[in-house]
Scaffold this motif. Structure first.
Motif, PDB file in Angstrom:
ATOM      1  N   SER A   1       0.826  -1.246  -0.136  1.00  0.00           N
ATOM      2  CA  SER A   1       0.092   0.021  -0.014  1.00  0.00           C
ATOM      3  C   SER A   1       0.778   1.308  -0.248  1.00  0.00           C
ATOM      4  CB  SER A   1      -1.007  -0.160   1.251  1.00  0.00           C
ATOM      5  OG  SER A   1      -0.244   0.160   2.331  1.00  0.00           O
ATOM      6  N   LEU A   2       2.068   1.105   0.421  1.00  0.00           N
ATOM      7  CA  LEU A   2       3.039   2.421   0.395  1.00  0.00           C
ATOM      8  C   LEU A   2       3.973   2.517  -0.756  1.00  0.00           C
ATOM      9  CD1 LEU A   2       3.898   2.164   4.216  1.00  0.00           C
ATOM     10  CD2 LEU A   2       2.294   3.898   2.952  1.00  0.00           C
ATOM     11  N   GLY A   3       3.761   1.640  -1.792  1.00  0.00           N
ATOM     12  CA  GLY A   3       4.383   1.550  -2.994  1.00  0.00           C
ATOM     13  C   GLY A   3       5.650   0.281  -3.178  1.00  0.00           C
ATOM     14  N   ALA A   4       5.376  -0.642  -2.810  1.00  0.00           N
ATOM     15  CA  ALA A   4       6.217  -1.645  -2.792  1.00  0.00           C
ATOM     16  C   ALA A   4       6.189  -2.321  -3.953  1.00  0.00           C
ATOM     17  CB  ALA A   4       5.986  -2.984  -1.888  1.00  0.00           C
ATOM     18  N   ALA A   5       5.098  -2.171  -4.961  1.00  0.00           N
ATOM     19  CA  ALA A   5       5.178  -3.055  -6.256  1.00  0.00           C
ATOM     20  C   ALA A   5       6.075  -1.963  -7.047  1.00  0.00           C
ATOM     21  CB  ALA A   5       3.853  -2.691  -6.659  1.00  0.00           C
ATOM     22  N   ALA A   6       6.143  -0.702  -6.998  1.00  0.00           N
ATOM     23  CA  ALA A   6       7.179  -0.076  -7.785  1.00  0.00           C
ATOM     24  C   ALA A   6       8.494  -0.333  -7.316  1.00  0.00           C
ATOM     25  CB  ALA A   6       6.682   1.478  -7.699  1.00  0.00           C
ATOM     26  N   LEU A   7       8.731  -0.238  -6.287  1.00  0.00           N
ATOM     27  CA  LEU A   7      10.129  -0.662  -5.856  1.00  0.00           C
ATOM     28  C   LEU A   7      10.556  -1.932  -6.023  1.00  0.00           C
ATOM     29  CD1 LEU A   7      12.664  -0.123  -4.033  1.00  0.00           C
ATOM     30  CD2 LEU A   7      11.336  -1.228  -1.864  1.00  0.00           C
TER      31      LEU A   7
ATOM     32  N   LYS B   1      14.137  -5.193  -9.881  1.00  0.00           N
ATOM     33  CA  LYS B   1      14.155  -6.175 -10.834  1.00  0.00           C
ATOM     34  C   LYS B   1      14.825  -5.600 -12.051  1.00  0.00           C
ATOM     35  CE  LYS B   1      10.446  -9.269  -9.494  1.00  0.00           C
ATOM     36  NZ  LYS B   1       9.324  -9.838  -9.674  1.00  0.00           N
ATOM     37  N   ARG B   2      14.256  -4.477 -12.416  1.00  0.00           N
ATOM     38  CA  ARG B   2      14.917  -3.683 -13.799  1.00  0.00           C
ATOM     39  C   ARG B   2      16.529  -3.339 -13.533  1.00  0.00           C
ATOM     40  NH1 ARG B   2      10.794  -0.991 -14.176  1.00  0.00           N
ATOM     41  NH2 ARG B   2      11.635   1.032 -13.121  1.00  0.00           N
ATOM     42  N   SER B   3      16.672  -2.798 -12.406  1.00  0.00           N
ATOM     43  CA  SER B   3      18.023  -2.404 -11.974  1.00  0.00           C
ATOM     44  C   SER B   3      19.125  -3.353 -11.853  1.00  0.00           C
ATOM     45  CB  SER B   3      18.007  -1.616 -10.586  1.00  0.00           C
ATOM     46  OG  SER B   3      19.142  -1.087 -10.068  1.00  0.00           O
ATOM     47  N   LEU B   4      18.715  -4.411 -11.290  1.00  0.00           N
ATOM     48  CA  LEU B   4      19.631  -5.470 -11.130  1.00  0.00           C
ATOM     49  C   LEU B   4      19.715  -6.454 -12.341  1.00  0.00           C
ATOM     50  CD1 LEU B   4      18.960  -6.777  -7.414  1.00  0.00           C
ATOM     51  CD2 LEU B   4      20.764  -5.213  -8.306  1.00  0.00           C
ATOM     52  N   GLY B   5      18.708  -6.569 -12.934  1.00  0.00           N
ATOM     53  CA  GLY B   5      18.590  -7.307 -14.204  1.00  0.00           C
ATOM     54  C   GLY B   5      18.092  -8.586 -13.955  1.00  0.00           C
ATOM     55  N   VAL B   6      17.479  -8.888 -13.119  1.00  0.00           N
ATOM     56  CA  VAL B   6      17.182 -10.311 -12.474  1.00  0.00           C
ATOM     57  C   VAL B   6      15.679 -10.302 -11.877  1.00  0.00           C
ATOM     58  CG1 VAL B   6      19.487 -10.820 -11.875  1.00  0.00           C
ATOM     59  CG2 VAL B   6      18.091 -10.024 -10.083  1.00  0.00           C
TER      60      VAL B   6
ATOM     61  N   ILE C   1      24.685  -9.381  -5.957  1.00  0.00           N
ATOM     62  CA  ILE C   1      23.185  -9.288  -5.341  1.00  0.00           C
ATOM     63  C   ILE C   1      22.497 -10.223  -5.641  1.00  0.00           C
ATOM     64  CG2 ILE C   1      21.254  -7.584  -4.848  1.00  0.00           C
ATOM     65  CD1 ILE C   1      23.382  -5.370  -5.456  1.00  0.00           C
ATOM     66  N   THR C   2      21.936 -10.942  -4.736  1.00  0.00           N
ATOM     67  CA  THR C   2      20.753 -11.842  -4.984  1.00  0.00           C
ATOM     68  C   THR C   2      19.662 -11.374  -4.478  1.00  0.00           C
ATOM     69  OG1 THR C   2      22.268 -13.835  -4.831  1.00  0.00           O
ATOM     70  CG2 THR C   2      19.766 -14.153  -4.443  1.00  0.00           C
ATOM     71  N   LEU C   3      18.645 -11.284  -5.344  1.00  0.00           N
ATOM     72  CA  LEU C   3      17.003 -10.657  -4.840  1.00  0.00           C
ATOM     73  C   LEU C   3      16.264 -11.646  -4.596  1.00  0.00           C
ATOM     74  CD1 LEU C   3      15.729  -7.649  -4.849  1.00  0.00           C
ATOM     75  CD2 LEU C   3      14.858  -8.433  -7.373  1.00  0.00           C
ATOM     76  N   GLU C   4      15.655 -11.288  -3.408  1.00  0.00           N
ATOM     77  CA  GLU C   4      14.487 -12.442  -2.724  1.00  0.00           C
ATOM     78  C   GLU C   4      13.144 -11.590  -2.393  1.00  0.00           C
ATOM     79  OE1 GLU C   4      14.769 -15.797  -2.902  1.00  0.00           O
ATOM     80  OE2 GLU C   4      16.949 -16.058  -3.031  1.00  0.00           O
ATOM     81  N   PRO C   5      12.047 -12.232  -2.410  1.00  0.00           N
ATOM     82  CA  PRO C   5      10.999 -11.802  -1.724  1.00  0.00           C
ATOM     83  C   PRO C   5      10.949 -12.272  -0.163  1.00  0.00           C
ATOM     84  CG  PRO C   5      10.608 -13.757  -3.129  1.00  0.00           C
ATOM     85  CD  PRO C   5      12.055 -13.558  -3.157  1.00  0.00           C
TER      86      PRO C   5
END
Length: 201
Positions: free
Chosen positions: A127-133, A138-143, A154-158
């Protein structure tokens, strides 16, 4: 006989290592059994405290002498070889081990990045903008999630709640919690991690 056994095991490193542990374990049991019998003749039941101490020392010495370690498993060279070894040591099927590895995201079958970034996907952060983040990360790290950036930094995890709901959107870098993370702040937080990675490579 031992030479023949070692020759058969040398074809496969996992079998060889497991065989060496089995031979060491058997030798240690024999040494411990003989030592227990001999020491049992030296001490009376009245000296049980001393006997227990001596038996413990003998057990440790025979285990070390036989190259036997209770919790040791053969080291593997490739990740693919680990599942059969773990399954064997825990007396589980390979499918059971694979099921646990694939269900829990903290287990990996591939090397992760030097840093792990968890992006909160809980409702308060959404509700505070996590979808945009999330999209920016994902776009910035390319993953995508569970992926590692090309530089290995960097490894990206939810993650589904970091308990930082009042300061969302939140993320965690390794074990450090960050709140009110905008896409711009995300880039600022990632820059030193990527620079650090370039220095290590």
């Amino acid at each position: 006989m031992i030479r023949r056994m070692l020759g058969a095991f040398s074809q496969n490193s996992v079998r060889r290592d497991t065989g060496l542990l089995a031979i060491g374990s058997t030798g240690a049991q024999i040494v411990q059994g003989i030592g227990t019998l001999l020491l049992g003749r030296l001490y009376s039941p009245a000296a049980f405290g001393v006997w227990f101490l001596v038996q413990s020392i003998a057990a440790f010495g025979s285990a070390s002498g036989g190259l036997r370690y209770e919790l040791a498993i053969p080291l593997v060279e490739r990740d693919d070889d680990a599942v059969p070894v773990i399954a064997h040591e825990l007396n589980l099927s390979r499918a059971e081990v694979h099921g646990v590895i694939s269900f829990y995201h903290y287990f990996r079958t591939e090397r992760g990045g030097r840093h792990v970034v968890h992006v909160c996907r809980a409702e308060a952060c959404q509700s505070l903008g996590a979808a945009a983040l999330e999209a920016h990360a994902k776009r910035s790290l390319g993953v995508d999630y569970h992926g590692t950036s090309a530089d290995g930094a960097i490894t990206l995890e939810p993650v589904f709640c970091l308990g930082n709901c009042a300061l969302g959107p939140s993320l965690m870098i390794d074990e450090q919690l960050q709140g009110r993370v905008s896409p711009q702040r995300f880039d600022e937080l990632m820059a030193p991690l990527r620079r650090q990675s370039r220095h290590h490579s």
